[in-house]
Scaffold this motif. Structure first.
Motif, PDB file in Angstrom:
ATOM      1  N   UNK A 176     -23.967   2.868 -37.056  1.00 44.55           N
ATOM      2  CA  UNK A 176     -24.688   3.094 -38.316  1.00 44.55           C
ATOM      3  C   UNK A 176     -24.859   1.766 -39.040  1.00 44.55           C
ATOM      4  N   UNK A 177     -26.044   1.548 -39.577  1.00 49.37           N
ATOM      5  CA  UNK A 177     -26.337   0.341 -40.354  1.00 49.37           C
ATOM      6  C   UNK A 177     -26.701   0.761 -41.774  1.00 49.37           C
ATOM      7  N   UNK A 178     -25.989   0.222 -42.744  1.00 46.27           N
ATOM      8  CA  UNK A 178     -26.282   0.458 -44.158  1.00 46.27           C
ATOM      9  C   UNK A 178     -26.812  -0.834 -44.767  1.00 46.27           C
ATOM     10  N   UNK A 179     -27.970  -0.763 -45.407  1.00 38.87           N
ATOM     11  CA  UNK A 179     -28.582  -1.931 -46.030  1.00 38.87           C
ATOM     12  C   UNK A 179     -28.546  -1.737 -47.543  1.00 38.87           C
ATOM     13  N   UNK A 180     -27.862  -2.627 -48.239  1.00 33.96           N
ATOM     14  CA  UNK A 180     -27.700  -2.528 -49.684  1.00 33.96           C
ATOM     15  C   UNK A 180     -28.235  -3.793 -50.350  1.00 33.96           C
ATOM     16  N   UNK A 210     -34.553   4.819 -40.089  1.00 34.71           N
ATOM     17  CA  UNK A 210     -34.477   6.023 -40.916  1.00 34.71           C
ATOM     18  C   UNK A 210     -34.491   7.294 -40.071  1.00 34.71           C
ATOM     19  N   UNK A 211     -33.505   7.446 -39.181  1.00 36.55           N
ATOM     20  CA  UNK A 211     -33.404   8.700 -38.429  1.00 36.55           C
ATOM     21  C   UNK A 211     -32.972   9.836 -39.348  1.00 36.55           C
ATOM     22  N   UNK A 262     -30.033   4.325 -43.186  1.00 35.90           N
ATOM     23  CA  UNK A 262     -31.053   3.272 -43.122  1.00 35.90           C
ATOM     24  C   UNK A 262     -31.455   2.978 -41.677  1.00 35.90           C
ATOM     25  N   UNK A 263     -30.470   2.946 -40.785  1.00 31.07           N
ATOM     26  CA  UNK A 263     -30.769   2.688 -39.375  1.00 31.07           C
ATOM     27  C   UNK A 263     -29.575   3.062 -38.517  1.00 31.07           C
ATOM     28  N   UNK A 264     -29.859   3.357 -37.264  1.00 29.94           N
ATOM     29  CA  UNK A 264     -28.833   3.549 -36.239  1.00 29.94           C
ATOM     30  C   UNK A 264     -29.247   2.711 -35.039  1.00 29.94           C
ATOM     31  N   UNK A 265     -28.308   1.911 -34.529  1.00 28.63           N
ATOM     32  CA  UNK A 265     -28.575   1.075 -33.362  1.00 28.63           C
ATOM     33  C   UNK A 265     -27.838   1.651 -32.156  1.00 28.63           C
ATOM     34  N   UNK A 266     -28.567   1.805 -31.055  1.00 27.76           N
ATOM     35  CA  UNK A 266     -27.974   2.249 -29.792  1.00 27.76           C
ATOM     36  C   UNK A 266     -27.725   1.015 -28.929  1.00 27.76           C
TER      37      UNK A 266
END
Length: 382
Positions: free
Chosen positions: A186-190, A157-158, A174-178
Motif C-alpha cells: 500500500x502506498x499513501x501519499x500525503x 486508486x484501486x 492512493x496506490x497499490x504496487x504489485x
C-alpha cells in the motif's frame, strides 16, 4: 441442529438478505438522501471506538452526520482539508505518479526492495468499472493478473471492499504496487512535509491507522490469490522539507492492523442495531424538526470520549449529553478504565466521601484514599 446440540452454543441467528438491509438503511437516512461513503478515515475512527453504536449505524447507513449535527443544534467543527490544501495535495500526488509512476517506484524500490532488480517499467491496469462493486471486482482481477504475470504493476486508486458490521464498505487507497515476487504494498501519499526525514507524529499515526484498514481489505483479496502476500509495512510519500520534491519512509502497521482487526470484529452488526430502534425512527433531514431528529439520535446508544472531537461530527452533541449525565467517559477513556464500575461523576464523589460503595472494592478504596490525601494536602499547617 448439530451445532446447537453438540457444541453447547446457540445457533447463529439468520442474517437478513443484503437487499433488505440496504432498503432498511435507505429508510433510515431518507429516500432522497444520497448515502455518504464509508471511507478508511471513518473506519479507523470507528475502530478506535467500537462501542459507539450511534456512529456504527449512522456511518453504515451513509447519513450525513455534519448536516444532522447542524439540524439538531450542535454544529461540528470543520472536518477535512481546506480547498487550498486539497488542491495542493492533488498536485503533489499527480507529481509523484507522473511519468508512469517512475518516481513512486524509485522510492519504493529504494526503501522496500533494494535487494531486487529496480523496476524499469510497471504495468498500469485499467480499473474503470460501473459503481464501487464493479470497481472492487475489477481491482481484485487486476491484482490476480499482475501477481500471475510476475512483474511490477502500479494500481492507481484501486477500489477495495471490506465488510464492516455486516455492511460492505468500499475503500480507495492512493496506490497499490504489485512486486514481481507477488507482494502487494500500500502506498499513501500525503501533502504534509517530512522535515529532516521526520514528519509530525500525530499525522503519521493517523496515516498508519488509515493504511491498516487498506491492508486489512487487501488481505481478503490476497487470501484468494495464489502466490500473493500483503506487506505489513506501507510506503508513506510526502514532500521533502519545504520543497515539492517527494521523499518517503516505511511505516510498520502491524500494531495498527491488529488493533483495527480486533476492534472491527467487536462492532455490533448494523441490522441488530437498527432492529432495536423504535418503530418509525429515521434520520431523514427533509420535513423533520430538530427535536424529532434529536430524539432519533438519542434512540441509538453512544459512547463518548474526548478523542471523538477530532473524528466525529456529532461529538459536540454527545459531549453535551455526557456532561449532563455526569458520565466519566467525558473525562477520557483512561480515566473511565481506572474507575471501573463507577460510571458517573456523582458515583465517584459519593464513594470518595464514604457515602456509597463497597470499601473492599479496590476502586472505591483508591478514590477514598485520594480524597483523604487531598484533604490532608489542603489542611492548614499547624
Amino acid at each position: 441442529m448439530s451445532e446447537s446440540l453438540g457444541s453447547g452454543r446457540p445457533p447463529t441467528p439468520p442474517q437478513k438478505p443484503a437487499t433488505a438491509l440496504r432498503r432498511r438503511l435507505a429508510e433510515l437516512r431518507g429516500p432522497a438522501a444520497v448515502a455518504r461513503p464509508l471511507d478508511a478515515r471513518a473506519l479507523a475512527a470507528l475502530a478506535a471506538n467500537p462501542g459507539c453504536r450511534r456512529r456504527a449505524l449512522l456511518d453504515g447507513a451513509g447519513v450525513d452526520k455534519a448536516a444532522l449535527a447542524e439540524a439538531i443544534g450542535s454544529p461540528s467543527a470543520a472536518f477535512g482539508q481546506s480547498q487550498f490544501a486539497f488542491m495542493r495535495g492533488n498536485a503533489f500526488e499527480a507529481k509523484v505518479k507522473g511519468d508512469g509512476g517512475t518516481e513512486l517506484l524509485r522510492l519504493l524500490h529504494e526503501r522496500m526492495a533494494a535487494g531486487s532488480e529496480p523496476p524499469g517499467h510497471a504495468t498500469a491496469p485499467d480499473l474503470a468499472a460501473a459503481g464501487p462493486e464493479g470497481r472492487a471486482a475489477r481491482t481484485a482481477l487486476a491484482l490476480r493478473e499482475a501477481t500471475a504475470a510476475g512483474a511490477w504493476a502500479l494500481l492507481d486508486h484501486p477500489m477495495l471492499a471490506l465488510e464492516v458490521a455486516g455492511s460492505p464498505a468500499y475503500l480507495e487507497p492512493d496506490a497499490v504496487v504489485v512486486h514481481p515476487d507477488g507482494r502487494w504494498t500500500v502506498v499513501e501519499i500525503k501533502s504534509f512535509p517530512m522535515i529532516d526525514a521526520a514528519a509530525d507524529p500525530s499525522k503519521v499515526g493517523a496515516a498508519a491507522r488509515q493504511s491498516a484498514v487498506y491492508v486489512l481489505a487487501l488481505e481478503r483479496v490476497a487470501a484468494l490469490t495464489d502466490g500473493a502476500s500483503v506487506d505489513h509495512s506501507v510506503l508513506l510519500v510526502c514532500p521533502k522539507d519545504f520543497s515539492n520534491l517527494p521523499t518517503a519512509s516505511v511505516i510498520d502497521v502491524r500494531k495498527q492492523l491488529s488493533v483495527t482487526r480486533r476492534q472491527l470484529a467487536r462492532l455490533a452488526r448494523i441490522e441488530d442495531i437498527a432492529d432495536e430502534l423504535p418503530p418509525g425512527t429515521t434520520f431523514d433531514l427533509d420535513g423533520q424538526s430538530g427535536e424529532s431528529l434529536a430524539s432519533a439520535v438519542e434512540a441509538v446508544p453512544a459512547v463518548y470520549a474526548p478523542e471523538c472531537l477530532a473524528a466525529c461530527e456529532l461529538a459536540f452533541h454527545c459531549r453535551g449529553r455526557a456532561r449532563e449525565e455526569g458520565a466519566v467517559t467525558a473525562l477520557g477513556r483512561a480515566m473511565r478504565g481506572e474507575l471501573g464500575g463507577l460510571t458517573t461523576i456523582g458515583e465517584v464523589l459519593s464513594a470518595a466521601r464514604g457515602e456509597s460503595g463497597d470499601p473492599a472494592d479496590p476502586t472505591v478504596a483508591a478514590v477514598r484514599r485520594a480524597a483523604a490525601l487531598r484533604a490532608e494536602a489542603g489542611a492548614p499547617c499547624r
